[in-house]
Write a protein that holds these residues in place. Structure first.
Motif, PDB file in Angstrom:
ATOM      1  N   PHE A  50       0.870  -1.174   0.000  1.00 47.04           N
ATOM      2  CA  PHE A  50       0.000   0.000   0.000  1.00 47.04           C
ATOM      3  C   PHE A  50       0.903   1.218   0.000  1.00 47.04           C
ATOM      4  O   PHE A  50       1.760   1.356   0.883  1.00 47.04           O
ATOM      5  CB  PHE A  50      -0.913  -0.006   1.221  1.00 47.04           C
ATOM      6  CG  PHE A  50      -1.829   1.181   1.310  1.00 47.04           C
ATOM      7  CD1 PHE A  50      -1.531   2.250   2.139  1.00 47.04           C
ATOM      8  CD2 PHE A  50      -2.993   1.229   0.561  1.00 47.04           C
ATOM      9  CE1 PHE A  50      -2.367   3.344   2.219  1.00 47.04           C
ATOM     10  CE2 PHE A  50      -3.836   2.323   0.628  1.00 47.04           C
ATOM     11  CZ  PHE A  50      -3.522   3.381   1.467  1.00 47.04           C
ATOM     12  N   SER A  51       0.724   2.084  -0.962  1.00 47.75           N
ATOM     13  CA  SER A  51       1.551   3.291  -1.088  1.00 47.75           C
ATOM     14  C   SER A  51       3.038   2.964  -0.965  1.00 47.75           C
ATOM     15  O   SER A  51       3.771   3.581  -0.185  1.00 47.75           O
ATOM     16  CB  SER A  51       1.153   4.327  -0.022  1.00 47.75           C
ATOM     17  OG  SER A  51      -0.140   4.807  -0.253  1.00 47.75           O
ATOM     18  N   GLU A  52       3.463   1.982  -1.727  1.00 46.42           N
ATOM     19  CA  GLU A  52       4.869   1.587  -1.869  1.00 46.42           C
ATOM     20  C   GLU A  52       5.455   0.906  -0.633  1.00 46.42           C
ATOM     21  O   GLU A  52       6.660   0.645  -0.595  1.00 46.42           O
ATOM     22  CB  GLU A  52       5.728   2.799  -2.264  1.00 46.42           C
ATOM     23  CG  GLU A  52       5.298   3.468  -3.558  1.00 46.42           C
ATOM     24  CD  GLU A  52       6.162   4.669  -3.911  1.00 46.42           C
ATOM     25  OE1 GLU A  52       7.358   4.478  -4.181  1.00 46.42           O
ATOM     26  OE2 GLU A  52       5.620   5.805  -3.914  1.00 46.42           O
ATOM     27  N   THR A  53       4.622   0.609   0.361  1.00 45.83           N
ATOM     28  CA  THR A  53       5.109  -0.023   1.592  1.00 45.83           C
ATOM     29  C   THR A  53       4.440  -1.382   1.774  1.00 45.83           C
ATOM     30  O   THR A  53       3.241  -1.519   1.554  1.00 45.83           O
ATOM     31  CB  THR A  53       4.793   0.878   2.808  1.00 45.83           C
ATOM     32  OG1 THR A  53       5.424   2.141   2.622  1.00 45.83           O
ATOM     33  CG2 THR A  53       5.278   0.232   4.099  1.00 45.83           C
ATOM     34  N   GLN A  54       5.232  -2.351   2.208  1.00 46.69           N
ATOM     35  CA  GLN A  54       4.641  -3.651   2.504  1.00 46.69           C
ATOM     36  C   GLN A  54       3.867  -3.544   3.804  1.00 46.69           C
ATOM     37  O   GLN A  54       4.442  -3.282   4.866  1.00 46.69           O
ATOM     38  CB  GLN A  54       5.728  -4.727   2.617  1.00 46.69           C
ATOM     39  CG  GLN A  54       5.160  -6.130   2.756  1.00 46.69           C
ATOM     40  CD  GLN A  54       6.246  -7.183   2.878  1.00 46.69           C
ATOM     41  OE1 GLN A  54       6.767  -7.455   3.955  1.00 46.69           O
ATOM     42  NE2 GLN A  54       6.607  -7.778   1.758  1.00 46.69           N
ATOM     43  N   PHE A  64      10.604 -15.196  -1.622  1.00 42.28           N
ATOM     44  CA  PHE A  64       9.466 -14.477  -2.206  1.00 42.28           C
ATOM     45  C   PHE A  64       9.526 -13.020  -1.739  1.00 42.28           C
ATOM     46  O   PHE A  64       9.537 -12.751  -0.532  1.00 42.28           O
ATOM     47  CB  PHE A  64       8.140 -15.102  -1.771  1.00 42.28           C
ATOM     48  CG  PHE A  64       7.902 -16.471  -2.324  1.00 42.28           C
ATOM     49  CD1 PHE A  64       8.481 -17.577  -1.739  1.00 42.28           C
ATOM     50  CD2 PHE A  64       7.088 -16.643  -3.436  1.00 42.28           C
ATOM     51  CE1 PHE A  64       8.258 -18.859  -2.263  1.00 42.28           C
ATOM     52  CE2 PHE A  64       6.854 -17.910  -3.963  1.00 42.28           C
ATOM     53  CZ  PHE A  64       7.445 -19.011  -3.373  1.00 42.28           C
ATOM     54  N   SER A  65       9.579 -12.121  -2.664  1.00 40.03           N
ATOM     55  CA  SER A  65       9.641 -10.707  -2.311  1.00 40.03           C
ATOM     56  C   SER A  65       8.814  -9.903  -3.289  1.00 40.03           C
ATOM     57  O   SER A  65       8.404 -10.405  -4.337  1.00 40.03           O
ATOM     58  CB  SER A  65      11.084 -10.208  -2.308  1.00 40.03           C
ATOM     59  OG  SER A  65      11.639 -10.317  -3.613  1.00 40.03           O
ATOM     60  N   GLY A  66       8.561  -8.672  -2.940  1.00 38.46           N
ATOM     61  CA  GLY A  66       7.775  -7.836  -3.831  1.00 38.46           C
ATOM     62  C   GLY A  66       8.132  -6.386  -3.649  1.00 38.46           C
ATOM     63  O   GLY A  66       8.944  -6.016  -2.790  1.00 38.46           O
ATOM     64  N   ARG A  67       7.542  -5.570  -4.490  1.00 33.81           N
ATOM     65  CA  ARG A  67       7.678  -4.123  -4.327  1.00 33.81           C
ATOM     66  C   ARG A  67       6.530  -3.446  -5.051  1.00 33.81           C
ATOM     67  O   ARG A  67       5.855  -4.052  -5.899  1.00 33.81           O
ATOM     68  CB  ARG A  67       9.016  -3.643  -4.863  1.00 33.81           C
ATOM     69  CG  ARG A  67       9.287  -3.934  -6.328  1.00 33.81           C
ATOM     70  CD  ARG A  67      10.612  -3.337  -6.740  1.00 33.81           C
ATOM     71  NE  ARG A  67      10.975  -3.674  -8.109  1.00 33.81           N
ATOM     72  CZ  ARG A  67      11.977  -3.104  -8.768  1.00 33.81           C
ATOM     73  NH1 ARG A  67      12.712  -2.174  -8.186  1.00 33.81           N
ATOM     74  NH2 ARG A  67      12.257  -3.466 -10.013  1.00 33.81           N
ATOM     75  N   ASN A  71       3.340   4.512  -9.038  1.00 27.76           N
ATOM     76  CA  ASN A  71       2.081   4.493  -9.806  1.00 27.76           C
ATOM     77  C   ASN A  71       1.199   3.309  -9.385  1.00 27.76           C
ATOM     78  O   ASN A  71       0.228   2.990 -10.065  1.00 27.76           O
ATOM     79  CB  ASN A  71       2.376   4.414 -11.306  1.00 27.76           C
ATOM     80  CG  ASN A  71       3.136   3.146 -11.690  1.00 27.76           C
ATOM     81  OD1 ASN A  71       3.483   2.349 -10.823  1.00 27.76           O
ATOM     82  ND2 ASN A  71       3.383   2.980 -12.979  1.00 27.76           N
ATOM     83  N   SER A  72       1.537   2.669  -8.261  1.00 25.33           N
ATOM     84  CA  SER A  72       0.824   1.530  -7.670  1.00 25.33           C
ATOM     85  C   SER A  72       1.070   0.202  -8.361  1.00 25.33           C
ATOM     86  O   SER A  72       0.646  -0.828  -7.851  1.00 25.33           O
ATOM     87  CB  SER A  72      -0.696   1.786  -7.563  1.00 25.33           C
ATOM     88  OG  SER A  72      -0.952   2.813  -6.642  1.00 25.33           O
ATOM     89  N   ARG A  73       1.730   0.198  -9.480  1.00 31.21           N
ATOM     90  CA  ARG A  73       2.090  -1.078 -10.115  1.00 31.21           C
ATOM     91  C   ARG A  73       2.996  -1.865  -9.172  1.00 31.21           C
ATOM     92  O   ARG A  73       3.759  -1.286  -8.394  1.00 31.21           O
ATOM     93  CB  ARG A  73       2.793  -0.836 -11.446  1.00 31.21           C
ATOM     94  CG  ARG A  73       2.995  -2.112 -12.276  1.00 31.21           C
ATOM     95  CD  ARG A  73       3.667  -1.787 -13.613  1.00 31.21           C
ATOM     96  NE  ARG A  73       5.074  -1.434 -13.463  1.00 31.21           N
ATOM     97  CZ  ARG A  73       6.064  -2.314 -13.402  1.00 31.21           C
ATOM     98  NH1 ARG A  73       5.803  -3.608 -13.445  1.00 31.21           N
ATOM     99  NH2 ARG A  73       7.309  -1.893 -13.292  1.00 31.21           N
ATOM    100  N   SER A  74       2.847  -3.183  -9.212  1.00 29.20           N
ATOM    101  CA  SER A  74       3.611  -4.009  -8.285  1.00 29.20           C
ATOM    102  C   SER A  74       4.314  -5.135  -9.024  1.00 29.20           C
ATOM    103  O   SER A  74       3.864  -5.576 -10.101  1.00 29.20           O
ATOM    104  CB  SER A  74       2.673  -4.585  -7.210  1.00 29.20           C
ATOM    105  OG  SER A  74       3.369  -5.443  -6.325  1.00 29.20           O
ATOM    106  N   GLU A  75       5.390  -5.568  -8.473  1.00 26.30           N
ATOM    107  CA  GLU A  75       6.102  -6.738  -8.973  1.00 26.30           C
ATOM    108  C   GLU A  75       6.363  -7.680  -7.815  1.00 26.30           C
ATOM    109  O   GLU A  75       6.537  -7.246  -6.673  1.00 26.30           O
ATOM    110  CB  GLU A  75       7.454  -6.345  -9.586  1.00 26.30           C
ATOM    111  CG  GLU A  75       7.358  -5.596 -10.888  1.00 26.30           C
ATOM    112  CD  GLU A  75       8.733  -5.231 -11.449  1.00 26.30           C
ATOM    113  OE1 GLU A  75       8.793  -4.821 -12.621  1.00 26.30           O
ATOM    114  OE2 GLU A  75       9.745  -5.348 -10.717  1.00 26.30           O
TER     115      GLU A  75
END
Lengths: 113, 113
Positions: A50-54, A64-67, A71-75
């Motif tokens: 949410f808003s670039e924060t996990q 398993f990681s993410g970001r 622009n709210s797109r996530s990987e």
């Protein structure tokens, strides 16, 4: 109104490799959640951004990681792939204002050989 | 830990009959209960949801009931049609800004013409 877009739809990787999956949420949605779906375990929560924060994390190993981008797109990234990582990876977006129904994408089918 | 038991795992009905799927949970702090429908090759789609301060909610042929005392909630589909055939998932959340959902294992509904 465009839905949640996940790319790629299908992916085949070899054990030991790493993979990156992408998710573009519905315009205006600030929360992106990721789930792993397998026949045996069902839908399991990976993490939420949410808003670039996990904001939340499930019980998955550190491979398993993410970001999330501005622009709210996530990987999400999975390193050192194992055969057991073969699954449908689903991304869901929402406004992020507490428990509300997600809108899911169609998922990325990952096969590890 | 969080757990949602969903029954039955498979359900076969004749077109026009009703279908009922039930989920039980253990955490009394749960306050949001959505139901999702997943068709082959697609991500889960929210079909109806209910919050803990409501006992029943209806949307055309679909209804959800919640019994907080007994900690169970059910999906009712009336006048079933072949296009209702899919896998249905119950889920729950705790609100408070958390977007994490815990899902049941799913019910494969088949509506026979």
């Amino acid at each position: 109104k465009a839905g949640v877009t996940q790319t790629p739809r299908y992916l085949i990787k070899t054990r030991g490799q790493q993979v990156t999956l992408s998710c573009s949420p519905i315009s205006g949605h600030r929360s992106v959640s990721w789930y792993q779906q397998t026949p045996g375990q069902g839908l399991q929560f990976l993490f939420e951004y949410f808003s670039e924060t996990q904001r939340n994390k499930g019980n998955f190993p550190g491979r398993f990681s993410g970001r999330q981008f501005s622009n709210s797109r996530s990987e999400m990234n999975v390193s050192t792939l194992e055969l057991g990582d073969s699954a449908l990876y689903l991304c869901a977006s929402s406004l992020g204002q507490g428990a509300n129904g997600y809108t899911f994408g169609s998922g990325t089918r990952l096969t590890v050989v | 830990g969080e757990n949602v038991e969903q029954h039955p795992s498979t359900l076969s009905v004749q077109e026009g009959d009703s279908a009922v799927i039930k989920c039980t949970y253990s955490d009394s702090a749960s306050n949001y209960f959505p139901w999702y429908k997943q068709e082959l090759g697609k991500g889960p789609q929210l079909i109806i949801d209910i919050r803990s301060n409501v006992g029943e909610k209806k949307d055309q042929r679909i209804a959800v009931t919640l019994n907080k005392t007994a900690k169970h909630f059910s999906l009712h589909i009336t006048e079933t049609q072949p296009e209702d055939s899919a896998v249905y998932f119950c889920a729950l959340s705790w609100g408070g800004g958390s977007e994490k959902l815990v899902f049941g294992k799913g019910t494969k509904l088949t509506v026979n013409p």
